[in-house]
Design an enzyme around this catalytic site. Sequence first.
Site, PDB file in Angstrom:
ATOM      1  N   ALA A 164     -24.252  20.710  11.600  1.00  0.00           N
ATOM      2  CA  ALA A 164     -24.764  21.336  12.740  1.00  0.00           C
ATOM      3  C   ALA A 164     -26.014  22.633  12.260  1.00  0.00           C
ATOM      4  CB  ALA A 164     -23.650  22.298  13.622  1.00  0.00           C
ATOM      5  N   THR A 170     -29.101  24.329  14.136  1.00  0.00           N
ATOM      6  CA  THR A 170     -29.291  25.550  14.920  1.00  0.00           C
ATOM      7  C   THR A 170     -30.487  26.153  14.291  1.00  0.00           C
ATOM      8  OG1 THR A 170     -28.162  26.265  12.619  1.00  0.00           O
ATOM      9  CG2 THR A 170     -26.673  26.071  14.282  1.00  0.00           C
ATOM     10  N   HIS A 218     -20.754  11.112  15.099  1.00  0.00           N
ATOM     11  CA  HIS A 218     -20.050  11.777  16.158  1.00  0.00           C
ATOM     12  C   HIS A 218     -20.854  11.155  17.477  1.00  0.00           C
ATOM     13  CE1 HIS A 218     -18.293  14.947  13.557  1.00  0.00           C
ATOM     14  NE2 HIS A 218     -17.692  13.902  13.257  1.00  0.00           N
TER      15      HIS A 218
END
Length: 251
Positions: free
Chosen positions: A26, A30, A123
């Site tokens: 992540a 970000t 994912h």
Amino acid sequence: MPSDREITELARLIERARQAVVFTGAGISTESGIPDFRSPGGIWTKMAPIDFSDFLASEEARRETWRRRFAAEDMWRSAQPNRGHRAVAELVNRGTAGAVITQNIDGLHQASGVPAEQVIELHGNSTYAHCLDCARRYEIVEVRAAFEKHEAPPVCDSCGGWVKTATISFGQAMPVEPMRRAEVETLAADLFIVAGSSLVVYPAAGFPELAKRNGAILVIVNREPTGLDPIADLVLNRSIGETLGAAVGVD
Ligand SMILES: [Zn+2]
């Protein structure tokens, strides 16, 4: 361009690598304005994730999953690859890195020019949907148009199965083929670069450990310390775009 010692060392490791793998989480996204769902204050501390078993069992859970997906649409649509993504794409396009293994579901590596077949998505991917039974692909825009008419969760036209974004939910099994490919790439690498993952989610976080055990050099670029810092050869607790961008020579 910053020319401090950490970045010089990273540039030297990249230059010497025969075959690198980049593993992203992540933290790289970000920097493109996409919130980190798992971080303190992240979305999942305010709104519980919907477990896969609930998605399968409950019409309301399916409806809520899709409501959230469409609510997130503007954020996804406006997000652009940043300097970190561009540096990773440069490593792939130069042939230094054979693959990018990612925990992200935002498609920004592909958007930054990494060929889709070299992005291994642990994912899944939120930019399209598929039938859970027959795997038929559906585009989000068509699912949304139908949903907004009746608020009915989408059902497959071919087989009647549930249609879901192509992401891996909590409680859903890790995808077999990406996990296998990630392992092959990890074992082939002599340099393994982690960029923006706190390395807390297993089995995904097992890949850097595997690389290190297999003799690869392990580099971790992440704003906060991670559990694997003690075994890493180089740790840079700083911005990914600035660090990778400077080391690779990409603006
Ligand atoms: Zn189907």
